[in-house]
Design an enzyme around this catalytic site. Sequence first.
Site, short mmCIF file in Angstrom:
data_model
loop_
_atom_site.label_atom_id
_atom_site.label_comp_id
_atom_site.label_asym_id
_atom_site.label_seq_id
_atom_site.Cartn_x
_atom_site.Cartn_y
_atom_site.Cartn_z
N LEU A 30 0.91 -1.15 0.02
CA LEU A 30 0.24 0.11 -0.08
C LEU A 30 0.84 1.20 0.05
O LEU A 30 0.36 2.29 -0.39
CB LEU A 30 -0.73 -0.08 1.01
N GLY A 36 8.14 2.06 8.24
CA GLY A 36 8.21 0.98 7.51
C GLY A 36 7.38 0.77 6.02
O GLY A 36 6.54 1.70 5.64
N ASP A 142 3.59 13.67 15.52
CA ASP A 142 4.12 13.80 14.28
C ASP A 142 2.88 14.02 13.20
O ASP A 142 2.50 13.45 12.16
CB ASP A 142 4.57 12.37 13.97
P1 AMP Z 1 3.22 5.09 7.00
O1 AMP Z 1 4.24 4.33 7.33
O2 AMP Z 1 2.05 5.16 7.80
O3 AMP Z 1 3.72 6.67 6.58
O4 AMP Z 1 2.46 4.62 5.68
C1 AMP Z 1 3.26 4.54 4.36
C2 AMP Z 1 1.97 4.54 3.31
O5 AMP Z 1 1.16 3.40 3.30
C3 AMP Z 1 1.08 5.74 3.37
O6 AMP Z 1 1.34 6.93 2.67
C4 AMP Z 1 -0.06 5.32 2.81
O7 AMP Z 1 -0.16 5.33 1.51
C5 AMP Z 1 0.02 3.69 3.03
N1 AMP Z 1 -0.74 3.32 4.24
C6 AMP Z 1 -0.37 3.40 5.34
N2 AMP Z 1 -1.32 2.82 6.23
C7 AMP Z 1 -2.51 2.67 5.58
C8 AMP Z 1 -3.90 2.22 5.96
N3 AMP Z 1 -4.16 2.05 7.01
N4 AMP Z 1 -4.57 2.26 4.79
C9 AMP Z 1 -4.15 2.33 3.55
N5 AMP Z 1 -2.82 2.66 3.14
C10 AMP Z 1 -2.21 2.83 4.39
#
Ligand code: AMP
Length: 284
Positions: A30, A36, A142
């Site tokens: 995603l 991560g 953040d």
């Molecule tokens: P993060 O590590 O939370 O910054 O997530 C990295 C990327 O993964 C984000 O920019 C979203 O595009 C995707 N992502 C993270 N969490 C979700 C979620 N709960 N549902 C859909 N996409 C997500």
Amino acid sequence: MMAAAQPETIFEIKRSSIYFCRKAKERIQLGKGFFGVVFKGHYKGEKVAVKIVQDGSMNPQDFLNEAQIMRTMEHPNIIKLLAVCTKKEPIYIITELMKKGSLLEYLKKNRQTLDISHQIEMAVQVACGMDYLENNLYIHRDLAARNVLVGENVYKVADFGLARVLIKAPSDSPNSQYYRVIEGVCLPIRWTAPDAIVSNRFTIKNDVWSFGILLYEIMTFGMEPYANIKNNNKLIKRVTGGYRMPCPRDCPENMYQIMSACWMMQENDRPLFESLHTMLSDLQ
Ligand code: AMP
């Protein structure tokens, strides 16, 4: 003698209970963020997002303690933490799935179709989620467009509390240029109030400052804050000396006034999320 009560860890689950969605045998990614890589999966028959935290970036026990608090947070504008795997690394964080991904990407992709009413709606919903965290005495640390997720007409605050337990900034992750570790604390410099950078002390009023930056991101369809000042040290000096970003193009004056109120030098002069929520709702 009675055994000491153990913290409830029911939501610590077995890795095998998560099913990763695949396309041509590859896990469906995603996105990749500062903490991560995030994959699409199923857990208990529900579509979920599974964040696999880079090894060594958090202490699993510290994370688990924080996660116990995070999971008590329930609000329509806060991402629901469903379960975790912390028994060994890598840590898995399982949350509800948000179809349209991060607000930052959403703003950049959809600038042609989004108008001021959508922008105000985003701001109102994020303020509503933050008002809830504020009432529960929880500090995000953040808050930024990259950490807000988008669903069907819904915007939810994500990644709250993670910056607190981060012990090592993953070097190869996107956005890592925005973070800096100062005295063991990982700070997103461009979103952090100057007083918090200097004192390394965080209050909800630092989140309010970050919310002002998030409003700027919304009103510019995802532009980098202070794009004209590349050097972080120079930036800290300028902002401490009173420099503030000018009103973005096509941003209504009353919206800019709200943003500017979030950037008051003295934290006591910044509004609470409760009043930000009211002020923004009044713009609708
Ligand atoms: P993060 O590590 O939370 O910054 O997530 C990295 C990327 O993964 C984000 O920019 C979203 O595009 C995707 N992502 C993270 N969490 C979700 C979620 N709960 N549902 C859909 N996409 C997500």
